[in-house]
Motif scaffolding. Structure first.
Motif, short mmCIF file in Angstrom:
data_model
loop_
_atom_site.label_atom_id
_atom_site.label_comp_id
_atom_site.label_asym_id
_atom_site.label_seq_id
_atom_site.Cartn_x
_atom_site.Cartn_y
_atom_site.Cartn_z
N LEU A 77 0.86 -1.17 -0.05
CA LEU A 77 0.03 -0.07 -0.07
C LEU A 77 0.81 1.20 -0.05
O LEU A 77 0.49 2.21 -0.44
CB LEU A 77 -0.78 -0.11 1.18
CG LEU A 77 -2.04 1.19 1.25
CD1 LEU A 77 -2.88 0.76 0.14
CD2 LEU A 77 -2.80 0.70 2.62
N LEU A 115 -0.59 4.84 3.41
CA LEU A 115 -1.16 5.71 2.57
C LEU A 115 -0.35 7.27 2.54
O LEU A 115 -0.06 7.66 1.57
CB LEU A 115 -2.70 5.96 2.76
CG LEU A 115 -3.40 6.73 1.53
CD1 LEU A 115 -3.50 5.61 0.10
CD2 LEU A 115 -4.93 7.25 1.89
N ILE A 170 -8.64 3.63 0.35
CA ILE A 170 -7.64 2.38 0.21
C ILE A 170 -8.44 1.33 -0.17
O ILE A 170 -8.21 0.48 -1.03
CB ILE A 170 -7.00 2.18 1.71
CG1 ILE A 170 -6.28 3.13 2.32
CG2 ILE A 170 -6.78 0.64 1.76
CD1 ILE A 170 -6.03 2.89 3.60
N GLU A 258 -6.66 -6.38 2.81
CA GLU A 258 -6.14 -5.41 2.20
C GLU A 258 -4.88 -5.63 1.51
O GLU A 258 -4.30 -4.99 0.56
CB GLU A 258 -5.58 -4.52 3.18
CG GLU A 258 -6.66 -3.66 4.06
CD GLU A 258 -6.29 -2.93 5.27
OE1 GLU A 258 -4.90 -3.01 5.60
OE2 GLU A 258 -7.08 -2.22 5.98
#
Length: 264
Positions: A77, A115, A170, A258
């Protein structure tokens, strides 16, 4: 165990030189009690019992099953190599073992943190390491000067709105991987536009794999709530497979989801 810490306010005379102030401050703060308070390992380690080792090993294994894949997902991520996710998985735990004061906490990166790292580091590991060092220095300074009360001045609606927006960003950012789309920008609004524009180019096999993973995660979430032991049966012990299933299902499905990238 509750420790009461008495704070004393010292008033220095204007005629006292600066060295006297530093000496008085050091004499008041550099004590054995303050050292034990800053390093909690000196409090619990001398009282540790070997009988707790098995329970701690099971707890550590359960946390590792969550933290390690979670760290890999957060590294992806943050647009960093996956090994940096492994570094963040165990380094924080090693340091917190010495400096931590709460036993029921999992150390490691978060989705919002990843992020923000992706926004400022832009995939460059040098910037990511420098950003981590700078944040650590700021947190260390705030801890030394006891500035934790500043968090109380942050409005709760601001925090709630920020976390909600980050969750939406996200979550939608993973849709392109589930659909097998490539060349989609990272920014939110261009990502939404080009995802719906190229939805006709969806890779069926990637979509099928993503659907199977989601079903599997929901199944694990359901198995986590199943009561393996029967209270009405005296002397009943769950089987080895049932105990293994309980450990396997201990990881929160949302955190694992995720990291599910099934793109080409």
């Amino acid at each position: 165990m509750t420790m009461s810490v008495q704070t004393e306010t010292s008033t220095f005379e204007p005629s006292c030189p600066g060295s006297c102030d530093v000496t008085t401050w050091a004499r008041q703060n550099c004590t054995a009690e303050n050292v034990r308070r800053k390093f909690p390992i000196t409090l619990w380690l001398p009282r540790y019992q070997l009988g707790w080792l098995q329970s701690d090993f099971i707890a550590g294994l359960t946390v590792a099953l969550t933290v390690i894949p979670q760290g890999l997902a957060y590294a992806h991520l943050a647009e960093l190599p996956l090994q940096y996710g492994l570094y963040s998985s165990f380094m924080g735990c090693l340091v917190y073992c010495i400096l931590g004061s709460a036993k029921d906490v999992t150390l490691g990166p978060t989705a919002i943190m990843s992020l923000m790292v992706a926004t400022y580091a832009e995939g460059d590991t040098t910037y990511a390491v420098a950003l981590t060092l700078l944040c650590g220095c700021v947190q260390l300074g705030m801890g030394i000067f006891q500035l934790g009360f500043l968090v109380n001045f942050i409005s709760y609606p601001v925090i709630n709105g920020f976390t909600s927006a980050a969750a939406i960003t996200i979550a939608f950012g993973q849709v392109k991987h589930v659909l097998g789309l490539s060349g989609i920008p990272r920014d939110f609004f261009p990502c939404v536009y080009y995802t719906f524009k190229n939805i006709g180019k969806t890779n069926v096999w990637d979509l099928l794999l993503g659907a199977v993973c989601f079903v599997l995660l929901l199944l694990l979430k359901w198995l986590k709530d199943v009561k393996w032991d029967h209270d009405d049966e005296v002397g009943y012990r769950p089987s080895r497979w049932q105990r293994a299933g309980s450990v396997l299902c201990a990881a929160p499905p949302v955190e694992v989801a995720e990291g599910c990238e099934v793109g080409p």
